[in-house]
Design an enzyme around this catalytic site. Sequence first.
Site, PDB file in Angstrom:
ATOM      1  N   LYS A  14      53.154  63.429  50.436  1.00 41.80           N
ATOM      2  CA  LYS A  14      51.768  63.323  50.917  1.00 41.80           C
ATOM      3  C   LYS A  14      50.870  64.017  49.896  1.00 41.80           C
ATOM      4  O   LYS A  14      50.992  65.222  49.677  1.00 41.80           O
ATOM      5  CB  LYS A  14      51.645  63.986  52.294  1.00 41.80           C
ATOM      6  CG  LYS A  14      50.201  64.184  52.765  1.00 41.80           C
ATOM      7  CD  LYS A  14      50.112  64.791  54.176  1.00 41.80           C
ATOM      8  CE  LYS A  14      48.675  65.139  54.545  1.00 41.80           C
ATOM      9  NZ  LYS A  14      48.538  65.758  55.884  1.00 41.80           N
TER      10      LYS A  14
ATOM     11  N   LYS B 238      37.364  68.892  60.578  1.00 41.29           N
ATOM     12  CA  LYS B 238      38.000  70.197  60.828  1.00 41.29           C
ATOM     13  C   LYS B 238      36.925  71.267  61.002  1.00 41.29           C
ATOM     14  O   LYS B 238      35.909  71.220  60.308  1.00 41.29           O
ATOM     15  CB  LYS B 238      38.874  70.586  59.635  1.00 41.29           C
ATOM     16  CG  LYS B 238      40.185  69.860  59.551  1.00 41.29           C
ATOM     17  CD  LYS B 238      41.018  70.392  58.398  1.00 41.29           C
ATOM     18  CE  LYS B 238      42.291  69.577  58.206  1.00 41.29           C
ATOM     19  NZ  LYS B 238      43.245  69.691  59.309  1.00 41.29           N
TER      20      LYS B 238
ATOM     21  N   GLU C  10      45.758  62.054  59.351  1.00 39.61           N
ATOM     22  CA  GLU C  10      45.665  61.039  58.298  1.00 39.61           C
ATOM     23  C   GLU C  10      46.922  60.974  57.435  1.00 39.61           C
ATOM     24  O   GLU C  10      47.227  59.931  56.862  1.00 39.61           O
ATOM     25  CB  GLU C  10      44.447  61.335  57.405  1.00 39.61           C
ATOM     26  CG  GLU C  10      44.652  62.364  56.284  1.00 39.61           C
ATOM     27  CD  GLU C  10      45.085  63.742  56.766  1.00 39.61           C
ATOM     28  OE1 GLU C  10      44.762  64.093  57.908  1.00 39.61           O
ATOM     29  OE2 GLU C  10      45.750  64.460  56.003  1.00 39.61           O
TER      30      GLU C  10
ATOM     31  N   ARG D  82      50.047  60.966  58.180  1.00 39.58           N
ATOM     32  CA  ARG D  82      51.045  59.996  58.663  1.00 39.58           C
ATOM     33  C   ARG D  82      50.610  58.565  58.364  1.00 39.58           C
ATOM     34  O   ARG D  82      51.447  57.686  58.175  1.00 39.58           O
ATOM     35  CB  ARG D  82      51.300  60.223  60.161  1.00 39.58           C
ATOM     36  CG  ARG D  82      50.094  60.040  61.018  1.00 39.58           C
ATOM     37  CD  ARG D  82      50.280  60.615  62.414  1.00 39.58           C
ATOM     38  NE  ARG D  82      50.169  62.088  62.431  1.00 39.58           N
ATOM     39  CZ  ARG D  82      50.321  62.825  63.529  1.00 39.58           C
ATOM     40  NH1 ARG D  82      50.618  62.250  64.681  1.00 39.58           N
ATOM     41  NH2 ARG D  82      50.187  64.131  63.468  1.00 39.58           N
TER      42      ARG D  82
HETATM   43  N1  BES Z   1      46.888  68.560  56.771  1.00 41.93           N
HETATM   44  C1  BES Z   1      46.917  68.757  58.163  1.00 41.93           C
HETATM   45  C2  BES Z   1      48.067  69.646  58.624  1.00 41.93           C
HETATM   46  C3  BES Z   1      48.047  71.082  58.186  1.00 41.93           C
HETATM   47  C4  BES Z   1      47.521  72.055  58.993  1.00 41.93           C
HETATM   48  C5  BES Z   1      48.615  71.453  56.985  1.00 41.93           C
HETATM   49  C6  BES Z   1      47.547  73.377  58.587  1.00 41.93           C
HETATM   50  C7  BES Z   1      48.621  72.768  56.576  1.00 41.93           C
HETATM   51  C8  BES Z   1      48.105  73.729  57.373  1.00 41.93           C
HETATM   52  C9  BES Z   1      47.036  67.418  58.891  1.00 41.93           C
HETATM   53  O1  BES Z   1      46.486  66.330  58.265  1.00 41.93           O
HETATM   54  C10 BES Z   1      46.344  67.589  60.203  1.00 41.93           C
HETATM   55  O2  BES Z   1      45.196  67.841  60.192  1.00 41.93           O
HETATM   56  N2  BES Z   1      47.095  67.454  61.278  1.00 41.93           N
HETATM   57  C11 BES Z   1      46.577  67.620  62.589  1.00 41.93           C
HETATM   58  C12 BES Z   1      47.223  66.585  63.469  1.00 41.93           C
HETATM   59  C13 BES Z   1      46.582  66.452  64.807  1.00 41.93           C
HETATM   60  C14 BES Z   1      45.191  65.877  64.676  1.00 41.93           C
HETATM   61  C15 BES Z   1      47.447  65.579  65.675  1.00 41.93           C
HETATM   62  C16 BES Z   1      46.926  69.033  63.064  1.00 41.93           C
HETATM   63  O3  BES Z   1      47.994  69.534  62.713  1.00 41.93           O
HETATM   64  O4  BES Z   1      46.109  69.625  63.754  1.00 41.93           O
HETATM   65 ZN    ZN Z   2      46.371  66.450  56.160  1.00 43.34          ZN
HETATM   66 ZN    ZN Z   3      44.398  66.105  58.685  1.00 44.15          ZN
END
Ligand code: BES
Ligand code: ZN
Ligand code: ZN
Length: 490
Positions: A247, A259, A331, A333
């Site tokens: 990724k 975010k 995103e 996934r």
């Molecule tokens: N890149 C993030 C995941 C992440 C979070 C990586 C903290 C490193 C540190 C990913 O794209 C994301 O935002 N995932 C969400 C998924 C949710 C919306 C189902 C998450 O983990 O909150």
């Molecule tokens: Zn991400």
């Molecule tokens: Zn994300």
Amino acid sequence: MNFKVTTDKISNIKSDLEIILIIKKDFEHTFVQDAKVLKKSGFSANHEESYLLANKNRLYVGSESIKSTDVRSAIAVALREFKGKGFQSAKIGTYMSHPKCTAVLRGMVEGIVLGNYSFDTYKSKKNTKELKNITISLEEYHNFELDLESCKRAVVNAKISAEATNYTRTIVNTPPDDCYPETLAKMAKKMAKKSTLECNILGVKELKKEKMNTLLAVARASRHAPRVIHLSHKPENPKAIVSIVGKGLTYDSGGLSLKPADYMVTMKADKSGGAAVMGIMKAIAQMNIPIEVHGFVGAVENMIGGDAYKPDDVLVAKNGKTIEVRNTDAEGRLVLADVLCYAQQEVKADYIFDMATLTGACVVGVGHYTSGVMGNSKMPVDMVLNASNKISGEMATKLDFNRYLGKTLKSDIADLSNISNTRYGGAVTAGMFLSEFIDEDHKNCWAHIDIAGPAFVEHAWGENPSGASGAGVRMMLRLIEKLSRGDGHS
Ligand code: BES
Ligand code: ZN
Ligand code: ZN
């Protein structure tokens, strides 16, 4: 950094610094030169404790045991602490307990290279007196002769794998407006030019032709167009074929499901899986491993804007599955879904792994030191766990899929939703989402590694300085090296 392996006595080697490793339990019972001074100054050889005996230029380093995982972190911590003190050359003994056990040697060299890393691209003042030359003495230590050739090989491979980790760290640490998809593609091309690797880059036109619509949707609002990078190492008569997908979100703002400010900082590190793939491919070519290895990077920036993809959109992935977007921050996934499909179309691999900073849930579940490893079957997951915990020094743990969590990804209007309908088990549901894009042929040889925890370090720990750690590089290199020796499954 240059390493020299010699049979010269350590006392005859000239250098600015001598690194002396002390195993905790030996400190009390065996002879240690300078023991009196060390004890007086409070040094007790605890793990990762170090003491610089300045008048003799000796750096004493405490380690819990002689295991490579301990030696690596102990030496790295000590070097990090005394970095910038002007030492440009160092010498060290081998501490091997068995003539063929080069693991300690590898841990030592990796510890030195990893501990000496710093990211100073954006600092006006740079450290000019770097540690450059390391001499390792194979002076007889345990009354047996060491095999010079296998020692030299261990040192070379350790240096390659730690330098590749540092290369990955620098990619990840580089700010998002200096490192975007095109930058990664250029780096990949440059890497291929300088090595035996082949490189193929897909731009928007090719991505459209390949019907990678979910990746394109995520990328749409960014001023930086996406790329898919395919690097390959193709030796003659390979013992196995491995694909690794990363990724490479060069920035993840969350998209329209934006975010919160505090969560957005460090999201330059959302390219860690892709950057790890780049580091792995660099090292694989240098080691010239007799395994065919393909590295794929989905390089995309997730931004907001008038043409951003939206919650409520329905996307069609490369394999034809439809996905209801319910959160644009899930995103990774979506990008991986298409790149996994592409990787499987291009290469019929014996093993396929993906690495991604996929979920915050994985960090909550297992802590920020450890990666979560998932898959449909035990074999590829165990391969990752063995290569990481036992030898590379990276920590990883298994997270199990189950059919009930799988059902939480159902959508009323599409084949599946991009988020689960439960707030629990987020790392597993993300992994199960990815499994929807693994075809029958690869079903039992795929593992997903969520590196969201260890990829980016807030407070330095072990061999990892604050900032990018290069997570995934060493574990995957060890896995591939093991495969090349025919003991990949053990
Ligand atoms: N890149 C993030 C995941 C992440 C979070 C990586 C903290 C490193 C540190 C990913 O794209 C994301 O935002 N995932 C969400 C998924 C949710 C919306 C189902 C998450 O983990 O909150
Ligand atoms: Zn991400
Ligand atoms: Zn994300």
